[in-house]
Scaffold this motif. Sequence first.
Motif, PDB file in Angstrom:
ATOM      1  N   UNK A   1      -8.320  15.834   4.931  1.00  0.00           N
ATOM      2  CA  UNK A   1      -8.965  14.566   4.578  1.00  0.00           C
ATOM      3  C   UNK A   1      -8.108  13.740   3.623  1.00  0.00           C
ATOM      4  N   UNK A   2      -7.580  14.376   2.591  1.00  0.00           N
ATOM      5  CA  UNK A   2      -6.814  13.623   1.596  1.00  0.00           C
ATOM      6  C   UNK A   2      -5.393  13.336   2.071  1.00  0.00           C
ATOM      7  N   UNK A   3      -4.711  14.335   2.595  1.00  0.00           N
ATOM      8  CA  UNK A   3      -3.304  14.160   2.950  1.00  0.00           C
ATOM      9  C   UNK A   3      -3.095  13.361   4.227  1.00  0.00           C
ATOM     10  N   UNK A   4      -4.039  13.396   5.135  1.00  0.00           N
ATOM     11  CA  UNK A   4      -3.846  12.709   6.412  1.00  0.00           C
ATOM     12  C   UNK A   4      -4.878  11.616   6.678  1.00  0.00           C
ATOM     13  N   UNK A   5      -6.152  11.978   6.675  1.00  0.00           N
ATOM     14  CA  UNK A   5      -7.181  11.002   7.037  1.00  0.00           C
ATOM     15  C   UNK A   5      -7.225   9.819   6.083  1.00  0.00           C
TER      16      UNK A   5
ATOM     17  N   UNK B   1       0.860  -1.178   0.000  1.00  0.00           N
ATOM     18  CA  UNK B   1       0.000   0.000   0.000  1.00  0.00           C
ATOM     19  C   UNK B   1       0.896   1.228   0.000  1.00  0.00           C
ATOM     20  N   UNK B   2       0.720   2.081  -0.998  1.00  0.00           N
ATOM     21  CA  UNK B   2       1.450   3.343  -1.059  1.00  0.00           C
ATOM     22  C   UNK B   2       0.429   4.466  -0.927  1.00  0.00           C
ATOM     23  N   UNK B   3       0.458   5.138   0.215  1.00  0.00           N
ATOM     24  CA  UNK B   3      -0.436   6.273   0.454  1.00  0.00           C
ATOM     25  C   UNK B   3       0.215   7.523  -0.132  1.00  0.00           C
ATOM     26  N   UNK B   4      -0.050   7.750  -1.397  1.00  0.00           N
ATOM     27  CA  UNK B   4       0.571   8.852  -2.125  1.00  0.00           C
ATOM     28  C   UNK B   4      -0.378  10.018  -2.376  1.00  0.00           C
ATOM     29  N   UNK B   5      -1.669   9.817  -2.215  1.00  0.00           N
ATOM     30  CA  UNK B   5      -2.638  10.872  -2.528  1.00  0.00           C
ATOM     31  C   UNK B   5      -2.355  12.114  -1.698  1.00  0.00           C
ATOM     32  N   UNK B   6      -2.397  13.253  -2.352  1.00  0.00           N
ATOM     33  CA  UNK B   6      -2.182  14.499  -1.638  1.00  0.00           C
ATOM     34  C   UNK B   6      -2.531  15.702  -2.500  1.00  0.00           C
ATOM     35  N   UNK B   7      -2.958  16.751  -1.843  1.00  0.00           N
ATOM     36  CA  UNK B   7      -3.260  18.008  -2.529  1.00  0.00           C
ATOM     37  C   UNK B   7      -2.657  19.152  -1.723  1.00  0.00           C
ATOM     38  N   UNK B   8      -2.591  20.321  -2.327  1.00  0.00           N
ATOM     39  CA  UNK B   8      -2.048  21.489  -1.642  1.00  0.00           C
ATOM     40  C   UNK B   8      -2.716  22.744  -2.169  1.00  0.00           C
ATOM     41  N   UNK B   9      -2.844  23.711  -1.314  1.00  0.00           N
ATOM     42  CA  UNK B   9      -3.309  25.052  -1.664  1.00  0.00           C
ATOM     43  C   UNK B   9      -2.376  26.026  -0.968  1.00  0.00           C
ATOM     44  N   UNK B  10      -1.993  27.062  -1.675  1.00  0.00           N
ATOM     45  CA  UNK B  10      -1.132  28.089  -1.092  1.00  0.00           C
ATOM     46  C   UNK B  10      -1.924  29.390  -1.047  1.00  0.00           C
TER      47      UNK B  10
END
Length: 133
Positions: free
Chosen positions: A114-118, A89-98
Motif C-alpha cells: 500500500x505505501x510503497x506501490x499503491x 510530486x515526489x513519491x518518496x514514502x516507503x517502509x520495509x520489513x525484513x
Amino acid sequence: MPNLTGKTAIITGSTSGIGLGLARGFAAADANVVLNGFGDADEIEAARAELAGLGAGQVTYDGADMTKPDEIEALVAQAAEHFGGVDILVNNAGIQTVSPIEDFPKDRWDMIIDINMNSAFHTIRAAVPLCRI
C-alpha cells in the motif's frame, strides 16, 4: 537546484531521511513545500519551521496516511487549493520489513504494498489533473 519561486512540491515520506533531505533542497530553492509522513508532532513542526526559514516559499505539513486513497486525494487537493496548483510530486514514502518468508506478517506485507506501490499510483492520479505544467 534552480530557483523554484512560485512552484509547489509535494513530497511524501518527508518527515525524516531522504524525503526530509529532498524537502530541504526544495525549500532552499524557494519552492512551496508540502511535507507528509509519520512521526512525533513536535519534531515534525520543528522540521517544518526549519524548512520554512530556508527560502521564500511556504512549508506546510499534511499527515495523510499513505495507505488510504481518500486521505491521499485530500492531501493533493488541499495542496492545490492552498498554493494554486501542484508542480512537483515526489513519491518518496516507503517502509520495509525484513523477515523469513514463513514468518513474514501478512498485514505488514499489505502495508508495504500500500505505501510503497499503491500510494504512488494514488498520488499521481490525484495530482495530474491539478498540475500547472
